[in-house]
Design a protein around this motif. Structure first.
Motif, PDB file in Angstrom:
ATOM      1  N   GLY A 287       0.688  -1.195  -0.013  1.00  0.00           N
ATOM      2  CA  GLY A 287      -0.257   0.095  -0.112  1.00  0.00           C
ATOM      3  C   GLY A 287       0.757   1.336  -0.040  1.00  0.00           C
ATOM      4  N   ASP A 288       0.161   2.372   0.311  1.00  0.00           N
ATOM      5  CA  ASP A 288       0.766   3.768   0.135  1.00  0.00           C
ATOM      6  C   ASP A 288       0.952   4.429   1.580  1.00  0.00           C
ATOM      7  N   GLY A 289       0.808   3.475   2.417  1.00  0.00           N
ATOM      8  CA  GLY A 289       0.985   4.148   3.981  1.00  0.00           C
ATOM      9  C   GLY A 289      -0.435   4.582   4.457  1.00  0.00           C
ATOM     10  N   VAL A 290      -0.353   5.267   5.546  1.00  0.00           N
ATOM     11  CA  VAL A 290      -1.557   5.708   6.296  1.00  0.00           C
ATOM     12  C   VAL A 290      -1.937   6.991   5.715  1.00  0.00           C
ATOM     13  N   THR A 291      -3.124   7.551   5.267  1.00  0.00           N
ATOM     14  CA  THR A 291      -3.865   8.700   4.986  1.00  0.00           C
ATOM     15  C   THR A 291      -4.590   9.172   6.024  1.00  0.00           C
ATOM     16  N   LEU A 292      -4.325  10.200   6.656  1.00  0.00           N
ATOM     17  CA  LEU A 292      -5.013  11.191   7.353  1.00  0.00           C
ATOM     18  C   LEU A 292      -5.300  12.616   7.054  1.00  0.00           C
ATOM     19  N   ASN A 293      -6.617  12.901   6.419  1.00  0.00           N
ATOM     20  CA  ASN A 293      -6.912  13.924   5.964  1.00  0.00           C
ATOM     21  C   ASN A 293      -7.826  14.501   7.003  1.00  0.00           C
ATOM     22  N   LEU A 294      -7.446  15.726   7.549  1.00  0.00           N
ATOM     23  CA  LEU A 294      -8.272  16.538   8.556  1.00  0.00           C
ATOM     24  C   LEU A 294      -8.899  17.631   7.738  1.00  0.00           C
ATOM     25  N   PRO A 295     -10.190  17.836   8.520  1.00  0.00           N
ATOM     26  CA  PRO A 295     -10.793  19.370   8.038  1.00  0.00           C
ATOM     27  C   PRO A 295     -10.030  20.478   8.594  1.00  0.00           C
ATOM     28  N   ALA A 296     -10.228  21.708   7.926  1.00  0.00           N
ATOM     29  CA  ALA A 296      -9.547  22.955   8.357  1.00  0.00           C
ATOM     30  C   ALA A 296     -10.191  23.164   9.779  1.00  0.00           C
ATOM     31  N   ASP A 297      -9.127  23.952  10.474  1.00  0.00           N
ATOM     32  CA  ASP A 297      -9.605  24.466  11.650  1.00  0.00           C
ATOM     33  C   ASP A 297     -10.731  25.103  11.594  1.00  0.00           C
ATOM     34  N   VAL A 298     -11.595  25.136  12.601  1.00  0.00           N
ATOM     35  CA  VAL A 298     -13.040  25.706  12.617  1.00  0.00           C
ATOM     36  C   VAL A 298     -12.971  26.884  13.899  1.00  0.00           C
ATOM     37  N   THR A 299     -13.444  28.075  13.537  1.00  0.00           N
ATOM     38  CA  THR A 299     -13.863  29.141  14.338  1.00  0.00           C
ATOM     39  C   THR A 299     -15.219  29.495  14.338  1.00  0.00           C
ATOM     40  N   TYR A 300     -16.153  29.642  15.369  1.00  0.00           N
ATOM     41  CA  TYR A 300     -17.443  29.775  14.996  1.00  0.00           C
ATOM     42  C   TYR A 300     -18.056  30.626  16.218  1.00  0.00           C
ATOM     43  N   SER A 301     -19.103  31.199  16.014  1.00  0.00           N
ATOM     44  CA  SER A 301     -19.790  32.125  17.282  1.00  0.00           C
ATOM     45  C   SER A 301     -21.028  31.336  17.596  1.00  0.00           C
ATOM     46  N   ILE A 302     -21.340  31.078  18.947  1.00  0.00           N
ATOM     47  CA  ILE A 302     -22.718  30.318  19.218  1.00  0.00           C
ATOM     48  C   ILE A 302     -23.861  31.384  19.026  1.00  0.00           C
ATOM     49  N   SER A 303     -23.506  32.683  19.185  1.00  0.00           N
ATOM     50  CA  SER A 303     -24.686  33.708  19.125  1.00  0.00           C
ATOM     51  C   SER A 303     -25.100  33.918  17.455  1.00  0.00           C
ATOM     52  N   ALA A 304     -24.157  33.548  16.598  1.00  0.00           N
ATOM     53  CA  ALA A 304     -24.459  33.764  15.378  1.00  0.00           C
ATOM     54  C   ALA A 304     -24.959  32.483  14.760  1.00  0.00           C
TER      55      ALA A 304
END
Length: 430
Positions: A287-304
């Motif tokens: 195989g080609d080894g282990v792949t770990l693709n993470l989502p982009a870091d997130v910043t959000y507002s509860i009130s919004a």
């Protein structure tokens, strides 16, 4: 009259002898009693074979220093601003000397051009003219970063570093997609470089990879080539992508080629993920080894109310997945309290308890069932981890503390023992 003539003649003779003696002193003939020899000096450049087709290097403006090294001449130093200013013959006291020359300026860690330097030792003997040629060789190494079209089309941004283990790393970003060569001074006994990348896909997912390249693992070896990177080596780093049979991005390829100073052809330096265990620089068993693709870091507002609908991590290995360990660092005390109580098959997400293994974890399966997912099973070849499932808990606990984020640390191990690690961060405002 005869007596006067004799006196006058004697006076002229005496004055003449005194004049000759004074002339000898002024012309240095008395100094000639000191043992001296002469140097005829030349400076040349030896370019790496692969770069001989580049612009020819001239040495006319190279500075030159002649430094006495043996006890009797340590105070003898002759310096010339350029080779053009060096006389055709240089007279110096007999002894041992070191003659040095180099590209104008100072050798720096990172430069836009090659820097050549050289030195040679010479013994000056009495009455002998010695010819000395200082051969200047390249003191830094050429590094070229290249992006494949598939890579540039797949990612909207990236940060790539080349780290040689010293206090300075070489960095690349998407701001320059056709970077010029960099000339890098490795220093002493640098045997490996590490290439790290964090890239964001055009779909907003984050991918991280890390590879180690060791010079000793080069596909071709030569007797005169050592294990450490040296001046004159030329490295080419190539970035590409890996796609699944359906055309989905599953990973990044990083390859390295090296051309040695005295060779014209480049050779590959093989490598694998450095976290896999065993010797770096060997190909994975399958195989080609282990792949770990993470989502982009997130910043959000509860009130919004602008929390993302989902946040998925794509995990894969052709060898089959063995462990997916998740540990969570809370960004506030309220979520920390939830993590203490939130156990999965008796395991805690807290780092001090070793984290939770998602493989065949029934409690985790019940949790992600709420978003239509399941727990990964032993040996499965790919899995999408729905991190967004935790957003419900995060909203309950409010904003993260100033300067902090909720951090999801993921370590994936496949059946060959290869590993990949990554961190996904969530920052919440009120």
């Amino acid at each position: 009259m005869k007596l006067i003539n004799i006196i006058a003649l004697s006076t002229v003779t005496i004055l003449g002898l005194a004049s000759c003696e004074m002339k000898n002193e002024l012309t240095g003939s008395l100094v000639s009693k000191e043992d001296t020899g002469a140097l005829e000096l030349g400076v040349s450049v030896k370019q790496p074979i692969s770069q001989t087709r580049a612009t020819e290097v001239t040495t006319n403006n190279f500075p030159v220093t002649i430094q006495g090294t043996s006890a009797e001449v340590t105070d003898v130093v002759k310096e010339y601003a350029t080779v053009d200013e060096v006389p055709s013959s240089i007279t110096v006291p007999v002894g041992q000397y070191t003659v040095t020359s180099h590209t104008p300026g100072t050798l720096e860690k990172k430069m836009e051009n090659p820097y050549y330097s050289g030195s040679t030792n010479i013994t000056v003997s009495k009455g002998i003219t010695s010819e000395v040629d200082v051969v200047c060789r390249m003191a830094n190494s050429r590094i070229q970063m290249k992006y494949g079209n598939d890579f540039k089309e797949a990612f909207s941004s990236w940060t790539i570093t080349i780290d040689d283990g010293t206090e300075t790393a070489l960095a690349y970003t998407e701001s320059d997609q056709n970077p010029a060569p960099i000339y890098w001074h490795f220093g002493d006994n640098i045997t490996a470089i590490t290439v790290n990348i964090k890239a964001v896909t055009t779909k907003g997912n984050t991918v991280t990879e890390r590879r180690v390249f060791q010079k000793k693992d080069a596909a071709e070896q030569y007797e005169e080539v050592g294990d450490a990177f040296t001046g004159g080596d030329a490295l080419e780093i190539n970035m590409g992508t890996v796609e699944s049979s359906t055309g989905e991005l599953t990973g990044i390829t990083i390859t390295a080629n090296i051309t040695f100073e005295n060779e014209s052809e480049s050779v590959e330096i093989p490598t694998t993920n450095p976290d896999e265990g065993g010797d770096s620089g060997t190909e994975p068993p399958t195989g080609d080894g282990v792949t770990l693709n993470l989502p982009a870091d997130v910043t959000y507002s509860i009130s919004a109310g602008n929390a993302p609908a989902s946040a998925d991590a794509y995990i894969a290995s052709e060898a089959g997945l063995d462990k997916i360990i998740v540990t969570i660092t809370a960004g506030n005390d309220a979520f920390q309290a939830i993590l203490v109580d939130l156990k999965m098959d008796g395991q805690s997400f807290l780092a001090e308890n070793g984290g939770v293994d998602l493989i065949d974890n029934s409690d985790f399966g019940n949790l992600v069932a709420t978003v239509g997912s399941t727990a990964p099973t032993d040996g499965i070849k790919e899995y999408t981890f729905p991190i967004g499932t935790f957003f419900t808990f995060l909203d309950m606990t409010g904003a993260t503390d100033p300067g902090k984020s909720h951090e999801f640390h993921i370590t994936v191990t496949d059946k060959n023992g290869q590993k990949a690690t990554g961190v996904f961060k969530v920052t919440i405002n009120e």
